[in-house]
Design a protein around this motif. Structure first.
Motif, PDB file in Angstrom:
ATOM      1  N   ALA A  54       0.817  -1.217   0.000  1.00  0.00           N
ATOM      2  CA  ALA A  54       0.000   0.000   0.000  1.00  0.00           C
ATOM      3  C   ALA A  54       0.849   1.264   0.000  1.00  0.00           C
ATOM      4  O   ALA A  54       0.438   2.296  -0.537  1.00  0.00           O
ATOM      5  N   ALA A  55       2.046   1.176   0.591  1.00  0.00           N
ATOM      6  CA  ALA A  55       2.942   2.331   0.657  1.00  0.00           C
ATOM      7  C   ALA A  55       3.922   2.370  -0.504  1.00  0.00           C
ATOM      8  O   ALA A  55       4.809   3.238  -0.544  1.00  0.00           O
ATOM      9  N   SER A  56       3.765   1.448  -1.458  1.00  0.00           N
ATOM     10  CA  SER A  56       4.721   1.329  -2.549  1.00  0.00           C
ATOM     11  C   SER A  56       4.096   1.488  -3.934  1.00  0.00           C
ATOM     12  O   SER A  56       4.815   1.693  -4.917  1.00  0.00           O
ATOM     13  N   VAL A  57       2.783   1.359  -4.021  1.00  0.00           N
ATOM     14  CA  VAL A  57       2.098   1.340  -5.314  1.00  0.00           C
ATOM     15  C   VAL A  57       1.313   2.639  -5.503  1.00  0.00           C
ATOM     16  O   VAL A  57       0.376   2.918  -4.749  1.00  0.00           O
ATOM     17  N   GLY A  58       1.700   3.420  -6.504  1.00  0.00           N
ATOM     18  CA  GLY A  58       1.024   4.665  -6.814  1.00  0.00           C
ATOM     19  C   GLY A  58      -0.173   4.461  -7.722  1.00  0.00           C
ATOM     20  O   GLY A  58      -0.496   3.335  -8.111  1.00  0.00           O
ATOM     21  N   PRO A  59      -0.856   5.546  -8.094  1.00  0.00           N
ATOM     22  CA  PRO A  59      -2.099   5.440  -8.865  1.00  0.00           C
ATOM     23  C   PRO A  59      -1.977   4.706 -10.191  1.00  0.00           C
ATOM     24  O   PRO A  59      -2.834   3.874 -10.523  1.00  0.00           O
ATOM     25  N   LEU A  60      -0.933   4.985 -10.974  1.00  0.00           N
ATOM     26  CA  LEU A  60      -0.809   4.355 -12.286  1.00  0.00           C
ATOM     27  C   LEU A  60      -0.601   2.851 -12.169  1.00  0.00           C
ATOM     28  O   LEU A  60      -1.245   2.059 -12.865  1.00  0.00           O
ATOM     29  N   ARG A  61       0.297   2.460 -11.276  1.00  0.00           N
ATOM     30  CA  ARG A  61       0.564   1.024 -11.111  1.00  0.00           C
ATOM     31  C   ARG A  61      -0.632   0.315 -10.495  1.00  0.00           C
ATOM     32  O   ARG A  61      -0.938  -0.826 -10.829  1.00  0.00           O
ATOM     33  N   GLU A  94      11.840  -6.074   7.151  1.00  0.00           N
ATOM     34  CA  GLU A  94      12.809  -5.132   6.604  1.00  0.00           C
ATOM     35  C   GLU A  94      12.204  -4.348   5.446  1.00  0.00           C
ATOM     36  O   GLU A  94      12.406  -3.134   5.324  1.00  0.00           O
ATOM     37  N   ARG A  95      11.461  -5.011   4.603  1.00  0.00           N
ATOM     38  CA  ARG A  95      10.807  -4.323   3.491  1.00  0.00           C
ATOM     39  C   ARG A  95       9.792  -3.305   4.002  1.00  0.00           C
ATOM     40  O   ARG A  95       9.653  -2.209   3.442  1.00  0.00           O
ATOM     41  N   PHE A  96       9.089  -3.665   5.068  1.00  0.00           N
ATOM     42  CA  PHE A  96       8.139  -2.726   5.671  1.00  0.00           C
ATOM     43  C   PHE A  96       8.860  -1.515   6.259  1.00  0.00           C
ATOM     44  O   PHE A  96       8.424  -0.370   6.088  1.00  0.00           O
ATOM     45  N   ARG A  97       9.969  -1.748   6.923  1.00  0.00           N
ATOM     46  CA  ARG A  97      10.726  -0.635   7.507  1.00  0.00           C
ATOM     47  C   ARG A  97      11.167   0.365   6.433  1.00  0.00           C
ATOM     48  O   ARG A  97      11.231   1.567   6.681  1.00  0.00           O
ATOM     49  N   ARG A  98      11.436  -0.115   5.239  1.00  0.00           N
ATOM     50  CA  ARG A  98      11.896   0.775   4.170  1.00  0.00           C
ATOM     51  C   ARG A  98      10.823   1.767   3.728  1.00  0.00           C
ATOM     52  O   ARG A  98      11.146   2.803   3.150  1.00  0.00           O
ATOM     53  N   VAL A  99       9.550   1.456   3.977  1.00  0.00           N
ATOM     54  CA  VAL A  99       8.474   2.342   3.526  1.00  0.00           C
ATOM     55  C   VAL A  99       7.828   3.114   4.669  1.00  0.00           C
ATOM     56  O   VAL A  99       6.793   3.758   4.472  1.00  0.00           O
ATOM     57  N   VAL A 100       8.433   3.072   5.841  1.00  0.00           N
ATOM     58  CA  VAL A 100       7.852   3.768   6.990  1.00  0.00           C
ATOM     59  C   VAL A 100       7.587   5.239   6.679  1.00  0.00           C
ATOM     60  O   VAL A 100       6.549   5.795   7.041  1.00  0.00           O
ATOM     61  N   GLY A 101       8.504   5.889   5.983  1.00  0.00           N
ATOM     62  CA  GLY A 101       8.360   7.316   5.684  1.00  0.00           C
ATOM     63  C   GLY A 101       7.762   7.605   4.326  1.00  0.00           C
ATOM     64  O   GLY A 101       7.766   8.766   3.885  1.00  0.00           O
ATOM     65  N   SER A 102       7.181   6.604   3.670  1.00  0.00           N
ATOM     66  CA  SER A 102       6.637   6.789   2.330  1.00  0.00           C
ATOM     67  C   SER A 102       5.351   7.617   2.345  1.00  0.00           C
ATOM     68  O   SER A 102       4.529   7.517   3.265  1.00  0.00           O
ATOM     69  N   THR A 103       5.166   8.440   1.301  1.00  0.00           N
ATOM     70  CA  THR A 103       3.896   9.139   1.088  1.00  0.00           C
ATOM     71  C   THR A 103       3.226   8.651  -0.201  1.00  0.00           C
ATOM     72  O   THR A 103       2.315   9.305  -0.724  1.00  0.00           O
ATOM     73  N   THR A 104       3.679   7.535  -0.705  1.00  0.00           N
ATOM     74  CA  THR A 104       3.056   6.937  -1.880  1.00  0.00           C
ATOM     75  C   THR A 104       1.693   6.372  -1.506  1.00  0.00           C
ATOM     76  O   THR A 104       1.536   5.734  -0.469  1.00  0.00           O
ATOM     77  N   SER A 105       0.702   6.617  -2.345  1.00  0.00           N
ATOM     78  CA  SER A 105      -0.633   6.067  -2.125  1.00  0.00           C
ATOM     79  C   SER A 105      -1.374   6.059  -3.442  1.00  0.00           C
ATOM     80  O   SER A 105      -0.907   6.615  -4.441  1.00  0.00           O
ATOM     81  N   THR A 106      -2.539   5.458  -3.445  1.00  0.00           N
ATOM     82  CA  THR A 106      -3.366   5.476  -4.640  1.00  0.00           C
ATOM     83  C   THR A 106      -4.360   6.629  -4.538  1.00  0.00           C
ATOM     84  O   THR A 106      -4.012   7.713  -4.091  1.00  0.00           O
ATOM     85  N   PHE A 107      -5.590   6.406  -4.932  1.00  0.00           N
ATOM     86  CA  PHE A 107      -6.577   7.482  -4.965  1.00  0.00           C
ATOM     87  C   PHE A 107      -7.227   7.675  -3.602  1.00  0.00           C
ATOM     88  O   PHE A 107      -7.311   6.756  -2.808  1.00  0.00           O
ATOM     89  N   GLY A 108      -7.732   8.876  -3.363  1.00  0.00           N
ATOM     90  CA  GLY A 108      -8.484   9.134  -2.149  1.00  0.00           C
ATOM     91  C   GLY A 108      -7.759  10.029  -1.171  1.00  0.00           C
ATOM     92  O   GLY A 108      -6.560  10.298  -1.303  1.00  0.00           O
ATOM     93  N   PRO A 109      -8.480  10.509  -0.147  1.00  0.00           N
ATOM     94  CA  PRO A 109      -7.917  11.416   0.846  1.00  0.00           C
ATOM     95  C   PRO A 109      -6.837  10.743   1.694  1.00  0.00           C
ATOM     96  O   PRO A 109      -6.837   9.521   1.877  1.00  0.00           O
ATOM     97  N   THR A 110      -5.964  11.562   2.239  1.00  0.00           N
ATOM     98  CA  THR A 110      -4.877  11.038   3.078  1.00  0.00           C
ATOM     99  C   THR A 110      -5.418  10.337   4.316  1.00  0.00           C
ATOM    100  O   THR A 110      -4.809   9.391   4.820  1.00  0.00           O
ATOM    101  N   GLU A 111      -6.565  10.775   4.828  1.00  0.00           N
ATOM    102  CA  GLU A 111      -7.155  10.112   5.993  1.00  0.00           C
ATOM    103  C   GLU A 111      -7.373   8.620   5.737  1.00  0.00           C
ATOM    104  O   GLU A 111      -7.261   7.803   6.660  1.00  0.00           O
ATOM    105  N   ALA A 112      -7.687   8.274   4.486  1.00  0.00           N
ATOM    106  CA  ALA A 112      -7.913   6.863   4.165  1.00  0.00           C
ATOM    107  C   ALA A 112      -6.641   6.048   4.332  1.00  0.00           C
ATOM    108  O   ALA A 112      -6.677   4.908   4.802  1.00  0.00           O
ATOM    109  N   TRP A 113      -5.509   6.630   3.992  1.00  0.00           N
ATOM    110  CA  TRP A 113      -4.244   5.884   4.047  1.00  0.00           C
ATOM    111  C   TRP A 113      -3.650   5.889   5.441  1.00  0.00           C
ATOM    112  O   TRP A 113      -2.955   4.949   5.831  1.00  0.00           O
ATOM    113  N   LEU A 114      -3.966   6.924   6.226  1.00  0.00           N
ATOM    114  CA  LEU A 114      -3.666   6.857   7.655  1.00  0.00           C
ATOM    115  C   LEU A 114      -4.513   5.754   8.287  1.00  0.00           C
ATOM    116  O   LEU A 114      -4.022   4.962   9.101  1.00  0.00           O
TER     117      LEU A 114
END
Length: 215
Positions: A54-61, A94-114
């Motif tokens: 969820a923290a690695s896949v943007g809208p296009l992908r 370890e893979r999860f730790r790498r995305v701790v600071g990611s702001t990558t997300s798909t569609f929708g408000p930031t509240e949804a990804w929080l």
């Protein structure tokens, strides 16, 4: 707490919750990694891999993945989960730790990804008996978002016709039979996690149990 958090503040809360979850996961043994989570058929390790995806896949992908799965969202999620799961639980973490600071997300408000982080973290913690309550500042905007609309979860439908009040923060909404409890418990029930009805009180709880059971 401000009634409306900025997008930057919401992402900061998501990052903090990811970091806290990663710390909780560090001491798990093999049996615990294989424990069934509150998230359907997924184990603890699979939920962590899903959070990484969820923290690695943007809208296009994401769009390409959904189209490739012919709008079968379970298949889409399973494919992305498998992609981001490691060969061992340690590698998954370890893979999860790498995305701790990611702001990558798909569609929708930031509240949804929080909310994605807050809810799935509890999907993991509750079955493992890990007691950690996210901050009110992190959970309240998620509760408000879920109460306003059916987006990633059927939050508004779940509490329709009920008065919902948090006992530990400012969240309150609706009219009807009262349901009260912590902001976290109310949020988790709006996300369809019926086990959290045990943490609520009031004449409206039976309605919530029925709705969660039939979801």
């Amino acid at each position: 707490m401000s009634d409306v958090l900025t997008r930057q503040a919401l992402w900061a809360a998501a990052h903090a919750e990811r970091a806290a979850l990663a710390d909780d996961l560090a001491a798990l043994d093999t049996t615990q990694w294989a424990q069934r989570s509150l998230c359907g058929r997924w184990t603890v390790e699979e939920v962590v891999a899903h959070l990484t995806a969820a923290a690695s896949v943007g809208p296009l992908r994401w769009t390409a993945s959904v189209l490739g799965a012919r709008f079968d969202f379970d298949l889409h999620n399973d494919r992305r989960l498998a992609e981001h799961r490691g060969a061992t639980p340690d590698e998954t973490l370890e893979r999860f730790r790498r995305v701790v600071g990611s702001t990558t997300s798909t569609f929708g408000p930031t509240e949804a990804w929080l909310g994605e982080v807050v809810v799935h973290a509890q999907d993991i913690r509750r079955p493992l008996g890990i007691e950690r309550t996210p901050s009110i500042e992190a959970v309240t905007p998620v509760a408000r978002f879920y109460a306003r609309r059916d987006f990633t979860v059927a939050g508004r439908s779940t509490i329709d016709g009920l008065r919902v009040e948090a006992i530990d923060g400012p969240f309150a909404t609706g009219a009807g039979p009262l349901v009260s409890g912590t902001t976290l418990a109310l949020t988790m029930v709006m996300a369809g996690r019926g086990v959290y009805c045990d943490d609520l009180t009031g004449p409206g709880v039976s309605t919530l149990r029925e709705r969660c059971a039939s979801a």
